[in-house]
Design an enzyme around this catalytic site. Structure first.
Site, short mmCIF file in Angstrom:
data_model
loop_
_atom_site.label_atom_id
_atom_site.label_comp_id
_atom_site.label_asym_id
_atom_site.label_seq_id
_atom_site.Cartn_x
_atom_site.Cartn_y
_atom_site.Cartn_z
N SER A 185 0.85 -1.19 0.00
CA SER A 185 0.00 0.00 0.00
C SER A 185 0.88 1.24 0.00
O SER A 185 2.01 1.21 0.51
CB SER A 185 -0.91 0.03 1.24
N TYR B 184 -1.30 -0.76 11.18
CA TYR B 184 -1.60 -1.08 9.78
C TYR B 184 -0.56 -0.49 8.84
O TYR B 184 0.01 -1.20 8.00
CB TYR B 184 -2.99 -0.56 9.41
#
Length: 264
Positions: free
Chosen positions: A138, A151
């Site tokens: 990501s 995260y």
């Protein structure tokens, strides 16, 4: 499974990017092994079979060693042509307010489970001399994630791991591609307690089908990495130019839940 057809393994395939990656693989004539923790994975397999694909489903929790071993046991002695290591979760809110079991599950899935699966698959691919791997990282991995701290850290790990493994295998026909999207319209924001955040509510999220298609094609081409969308590529470039303290504050603005006091 049909002999002579490419064999693809897709994790996190019950919804979102993983489901769309499975559809890409089926469209390209791959035999498929799809995996997710939810029972919904069986429904996904039935739908793909109805569309003409040869599909096997495994319901397993890849945040655990036993779950990864169950998936690998289903692979058996088969050679994996395409591995899409996509399974992952997010988790919002302030770090000290998060429940430890959920933090542990996130690290178990995003970091440990993915690493274990890559270790198993890449060893076999390297011995065979060819294979294609897609790791779903990501652009969050470029940013200290205030209110998404664990995260974002897990995605930084995956982004780094993918590029390092690619370099280690550069003299083989095994390639590792890192898919680094921005926010995508999937269930992860609701599941990760982020529905009441600016990033959770925005309608500017990417379409999972387009993100998966970009990742699938980049993997087949053996590319190092892909960040779909011009805005996301600009954001990734911007992240490399801005101090981490500023990036953390910017992440707070999009990830802090409604009703919490923002300190400008």
């Amino acid at each position: 499974m049909a002999e002579g057809r490419p064999f693809a393994v897709v994790t996190g395939a019950s919804s979102g990017i993983g489901l769309e990656l499975a559809r890409c693989a089926a469209r390209d004539g791959c035999d498929l092994l799809v995996c997710a923790e939810e029972a919904r994975i069986e429904e996904v397999a039935r739908d793909l079979r109805a569309a003409g694909a040869t599909v096997e489903a495994v319901q397993a929790d890849l945040s655990t060693e036993a779950g990864v071993e169950a998936l690998w046991a289903a692979v058996g002695a088969r050679e994996v042509d395409h591995l899409c290591a996509n399974a992952g979760v997010t988790l919002g809110r302030a770090f000290v307010e998060q429940d430890w079991p959920r933090i542990r599950a996130l690290v178990g899935l995003n970091v440990l489970g993915t690493t274990r699966l890559l270790h198993l698959a890449l060893a076999r691919m390297a011995a065979r001399g060819r294979g294609r791997v897609l790791v779903t990282g990501s652009i969050a991995g470029f940013v200290p994630g205030s209110h998404q701290a664990v995260y974002n850290a897990s995605k930084a790990y995956l982004d780094s791991l993918a590029y390092a493994l690619r370099d280690e295998l550069r003299e083989t026909e095994v390639t590792v591609t890192c898919l680094m999207p921005g926010p995508v319209e999937t269930e992860v924001f609701e599941r990760g307690d982020m529905a009441d955040t600016p990033i959770g509510r925005t309608r500017l999220k990417d379409d999972p089908a387009r993100v998966a298609e970009a990742g699938w094609e980049a993997m087949k081409a053996g590319r190092a990495g892909i960040t779909p969308g011009l805005a996301n590529r600009l954001a990734a470039t911007f992240a490399g130019l801005v101090p981490d303290t500023v990036l953390a504050r910017l992440n707070r603005w999009v990830a802090e839940p409604d009703g919490e006091t923002r300190r400008d």
